[in-house]
Motif scaffolding. Structure first.
Motif, PDB file in Angstrom:
ATOM      1  N   ARG A  76       0.736  -1.312   0.009  1.00  0.00           N
ATOM      2  CA  ARG A  76      -0.071  -0.090   0.055  1.00  0.00           C
ATOM      3  C   ARG A  76       0.805   1.140   0.000  1.00  0.00           C
ATOM      4  NH1 ARG A  76      -2.497  -3.825   3.272  1.00  0.00           N
ATOM      5  NH2 ARG A  76      -4.630  -4.296   2.873  1.00  0.00           N
ATOM      6  N   CYS A  77       0.628   2.220  -0.656  1.00  0.00           N
ATOM      7  CA  CYS A  77       1.351   3.517  -0.855  1.00  0.00           C
ATOM      8  C   CYS A  77       1.608   4.131   0.600  1.00  0.00           C
ATOM      9  CB  CYS A  77       0.892   4.509  -1.635  1.00  0.00           C
ATOM     10  SG  CYS A  77       0.776   3.878  -3.569  1.00  0.00           S
ATOM     11  N   ASN A  78       0.705   4.108   1.412  1.00  0.00           N
ATOM     12  CA  ASN A  78       1.057   4.832   2.816  1.00  0.00           C
ATOM     13  C   ASN A  78       2.062   3.817   3.617  1.00  0.00           C
ATOM     14  OD1 ASN A  78      -0.589   2.696   3.443  1.00  0.00           O
ATOM     15  ND2 ASN A  78      -2.192   3.646   4.437  1.00  0.00           N
ATOM     16  N   ASN A 126      -3.662  -0.910 -10.765  1.00  0.00           N
ATOM     17  CA  ASN A 126      -3.287   0.317 -11.199  1.00  0.00           C
ATOM     18  C   ASN A 126      -2.396   0.846  -9.873  1.00  0.00           C
ATOM     19  OD1 ASN A 126      -2.879   2.893 -12.175  1.00  0.00           O
ATOM     20  ND2 ASN A 126      -4.903   3.507 -12.433  1.00  0.00           N
ATOM     21  N   THR A 127      -0.852   0.907 -10.075  1.00  0.00           N
ATOM     22  CA  THR A 127       0.224   1.243  -9.200  1.00  0.00           C
ATOM     23  C   THR A 127       0.860   2.392  -9.368  1.00  0.00           C
ATOM     24  OG1 THR A 127       1.769  -0.374 -10.055  1.00  0.00           O
ATOM     25  CG2 THR A 127      -0.068  -1.334  -8.766  1.00  0.00           C
ATOM     26  N   THR A 153      12.838  -1.164  -7.965  1.00  0.00           N
ATOM     27  CA  THR A 153      11.807  -0.449  -8.300  1.00  0.00           C
ATOM     28  C   THR A 153      10.725  -1.371  -7.809  1.00  0.00           C
ATOM     29  OG1 THR A 153      12.704   0.285 -10.398  1.00  0.00           O
ATOM     30  CG2 THR A 153      10.216   0.113 -10.492  1.00  0.00           C
ATOM     31  N   LEU A 154       9.765  -0.820  -7.189  1.00  0.00           N
ATOM     32  CA  LEU A 154       8.776  -1.604  -6.435  1.00  0.00           C
ATOM     33  C   LEU A 154       7.513  -0.705  -6.902  1.00  0.00           C
ATOM     34  CD1 LEU A 154       7.903   0.332  -3.701  1.00  0.00           C
ATOM     35  CD2 LEU A 154       9.935  -0.921  -2.795  1.00  0.00           C
ATOM     36  N   ALA A 155       6.263  -1.222  -6.449  1.00  0.00           N
ATOM     37  CA  ALA A 155       5.011  -0.635  -6.898  1.00  0.00           C
ATOM     38  C   ALA A 155       4.199  -0.597  -5.665  1.00  0.00           C
ATOM     39  CB  ALA A 155       3.974  -1.499  -7.880  1.00  0.00           C
ATOM     40  N   CYS A 156       3.233   0.314  -5.471  1.00  0.00           N
ATOM     41  CA  CYS A 156       2.250   0.717  -4.472  1.00  0.00           C
ATOM     42  C   CYS A 156       1.085   1.087  -5.020  1.00  0.00           C
ATOM     43  CB  CYS A 156       2.840   1.803  -3.447  1.00  0.00           C
ATOM     44  SG  CYS A 156       2.611   3.519  -3.996  1.00  0.00           S
ATOM     45  N   THR A 157      -0.177   0.670  -4.404  1.00  0.00           N
ATOM     46  CA  THR A 157      -1.488   1.220  -4.765  1.00  0.00           C
ATOM     47  C   THR A 157      -2.206   1.859  -3.653  1.00  0.00           C
ATOM     48  OG1 THR A 157      -3.488   0.267  -5.270  1.00  0.00           O
ATOM     49  CG2 THR A 157      -2.197  -1.171  -3.780  1.00  0.00           C
ATOM     50  N   ASN A 158      -3.004   2.776  -4.174  1.00  0.00           N
ATOM     51  CA  ASN A 158      -3.780   3.542  -3.204  1.00  0.00           C
ATOM     52  C   ASN A 158      -5.198   3.189  -3.166  1.00  0.00           C
ATOM     53  OD1 ASN A 158      -1.788   5.545  -2.314  1.00  0.00           O
ATOM     54  ND2 ASN A 158      -1.973   6.569  -4.396  1.00  0.00           N
ATOM     55  N   ASP A 159      -5.299   1.887  -3.827  1.00  0.00           N
ATOM     56  CA  ASP A 159      -6.759   1.307  -3.828  1.00  0.00           C
ATOM     57  C   ASP A 159      -6.745   0.575  -2.375  1.00  0.00           C
ATOM     58  OD1 ASP A 159      -8.946  -0.120  -4.250  1.00  0.00           O
ATOM     59  OD2 ASP A 159      -8.585  -0.822  -6.015  1.00  0.00           O
ATOM     60  N   ALA A 160      -7.849   1.078  -1.625  1.00  0.00           N
ATOM     61  CA  ALA A 160      -8.025   0.540  -0.209  1.00  0.00           C
ATOM     62  C   ALA A 160      -8.456  -0.951  -0.184  1.00  0.00           C
ATOM     63  CB  ALA A 160      -9.048   1.240   0.665  1.00  0.00           C
ATOM     64  N   LEU A 165      -7.827  -9.282   0.394  1.00  0.00           N
ATOM     65  CA  LEU A 165      -7.757 -10.397   0.163  1.00  0.00           C
ATOM     66  C   LEU A 165      -6.519 -11.083   0.967  1.00  0.00           C
ATOM     67  CD1 LEU A 165      -9.289 -11.311  -3.399  1.00  0.00           C
ATOM     68  CD2 LEU A 165     -10.374 -11.421  -1.368  1.00  0.00           C
ATOM     69  N   MET A 166      -5.466 -10.280   1.181  1.00  0.00           N
ATOM     70  CA  MET A 166      -4.506 -10.605   1.898  1.00  0.00           C
ATOM     71  C   MET A 166      -4.662 -10.732   3.390  1.00  0.00           C
ATOM     72  SD  MET A 166      -1.641 -11.340  -0.116  1.00  0.00           S
ATOM     73  CE  MET A 166      -2.843 -12.347  -1.137  1.00  0.00           C
TER      74      MET A 166
END
Length: 400
Positions: A76-78, A126-127, A153-160, A165-166
């Motif tokens: 998660r981006c935060n 969408n990251t 390089t890593l990815a983060c998502t703002n989609d709550a 599911l994790m």
């Protein structure tokens, strides 16, 4: 954690190194080693990874192993922003172009964006892409480990809802898919190692399994000699890994698979148990019930076929299940990889009904059936290899 890794039996280390040797690009390639843990409550396999360098105290993240995942690390981006060394990747930067973005640029932050595939979402996420340092263990032929720091390089998502599911035991995933920003691809590019990795999934929550990435020195032992292979098929869109399973054999009875398309069996560590299309599942249950020398017991969700093992030995009471793969090799599933121990003396067949119309495949081979086996994914030679059960060699993937 490094002190625990050093305690891995040299037998397992050499076994994995042997299988990752051929065609190495780097004359002295590092072997990257990540410990794997099995969560008792969810049967999820995860690793602890140190990200960032916050005053020499990096943040440790528990990350589920997603072998088809498109990003080296997905958070998660935060969560990603908690690292003081985390840097968003700019839209017009060389790093963004290298990641092959999907023409996404977030104007408010000028951050590089990319759709990232995962094994737990139907559609790519969408990251936003960022840069941070990661501490990884490398393994020498003599079993000695060393810590290497790399910028990933890593990815983060703002989609709550993206990671809902994790289970709570993890806060993200590591991805080993074919994408240019997966952990496998980035390490291979930076360190000139082969694009291959091997898994040894632990069967006991108290023990450590292992993930090896890259090539190593040549050793010989009976486990590496027992490796069988079949063509590895990589979905060009999702990055998921597939093999062809022609049939399932139980005590001489052959259950054919429809094989409507090439690559009818997906391999997924996020699936705790193997899932079968309904007609195949029913045929499997019918034959296992017929050949099992134990009394039936009441169903225990999510399983259908359960038995009483009181006073019985699994090895003598339960038939082996052979997955006959393309090329003729047989992936043998012994009773300890087919029967799940429940409460008391009850054991249940650890396969699930995936419904009449499973998406993209007839079978998803889950983690329970892979435990205590060495399985290798070699993207450069398009080959998937698997060992016999390590329990037959008086060892396992679970070590303290």
């Amino acid at each position: 954690m490094p002190s625990l890794i050093i305690m891995f039996p040299l037998f397992i280390i050499l076994t994995l190194q042997t299988s990752l040797t051929a065609g190495v690009k780097n004359p002295n390639p590092p072997v990257f080693l990540l410990p794997l843990i099995k969560d008792k409550a969810t049967s999820l396999y995860y690793t602890n990874l140190n990200l960032g360098n916050n005053n020499q105290s990096p943040l440790t993240h528990s990350l589920a192993v997603d072998i088809g995942g498109g990003s080296s690390v997905l958070l998660r981006c935060n969560t990603a922003a908690k690292s003081t060394t985390y840097l968003p990747i700019g839209c017009n930067s060389a790093r963004c172009k290298q990641a092959k973005p999907d023409l996404l640029c977030f104007n408010k932050t000028n951050t590089c964006g990319k759709y990232v595939s995962t094994s737990f979402t139907e559609h790519p996420l969408n990251t936003l892409l960022g840069l941070d340092s990661v501490s990884l263990l490398t393994l020498k032929p003599n079993g000695v480990t060393n810590t290497v720091h790399s910028s990933l390089t890593l990815a983060c998502t703002n989609d709550a809802n993206a990671l809902k599911l994790m289970p709570e035991v993890v806060n993200g995933t590591i991805g080993l898919g074919k994408s240019s920003i997966s952990l496998l691809s980035q390490l291979a590019s930076m360190h000139r190692i082969r694009r291959n990795f091997a898994l040894c999934l632990p069967s006991k929550p108290a023990g450590l399994g292992s993930l090896h990435i890259g090539g190593g020195s040549v050793y010989t032992n009976d486990v590496s000699k027992s490796l069988a292979s079949t063509p590895l098929i990589v979905d060009g869109k999702s990055g998921e890994y597939f093999i062809d399973v022609n049939s399932i054999e139980i005590a001489g009875k052959i259950i054919p698979l429809d094989k409507k398309s090439r690559g009818n069996a997906m391999i997924c560590t996020l699936a705790p148990y193997t899932v079968l299309q309904t007609s195949i599942y029913k045929a499997l249950v019918r034959e296992v019930v017929r050949e099992t020398k134990m009394l039936r017991a009441a169903k225990v969700k999510p399983f259908e076929a359960c038995f009483s093992s009181k006073g019985m030995r699994l090895a003598a009471s339960v038939p082996v299940i052979d997955l006959v793969v393309n090329g003729g090799a047989k992936w043998r599933i012994n009773p300890w990889n087919s029967m799940v121990k429940m409460k008391g003396d009850v054991v249940c067949l650890g396969f699930l009904d995936g419904g009449v119309n499973m998406k993209t495949t007839e079978m998803v081979i889950g983690g329970f059936q892979m435990e205590d086996h060495v399985v290798e994914f070699d993207l450069e030679s398009s080959k998937f290899s698997f060992s016999s059960s390590l329990l037959l060699h008086n060892t396992s993937c679970s070590h303290k």
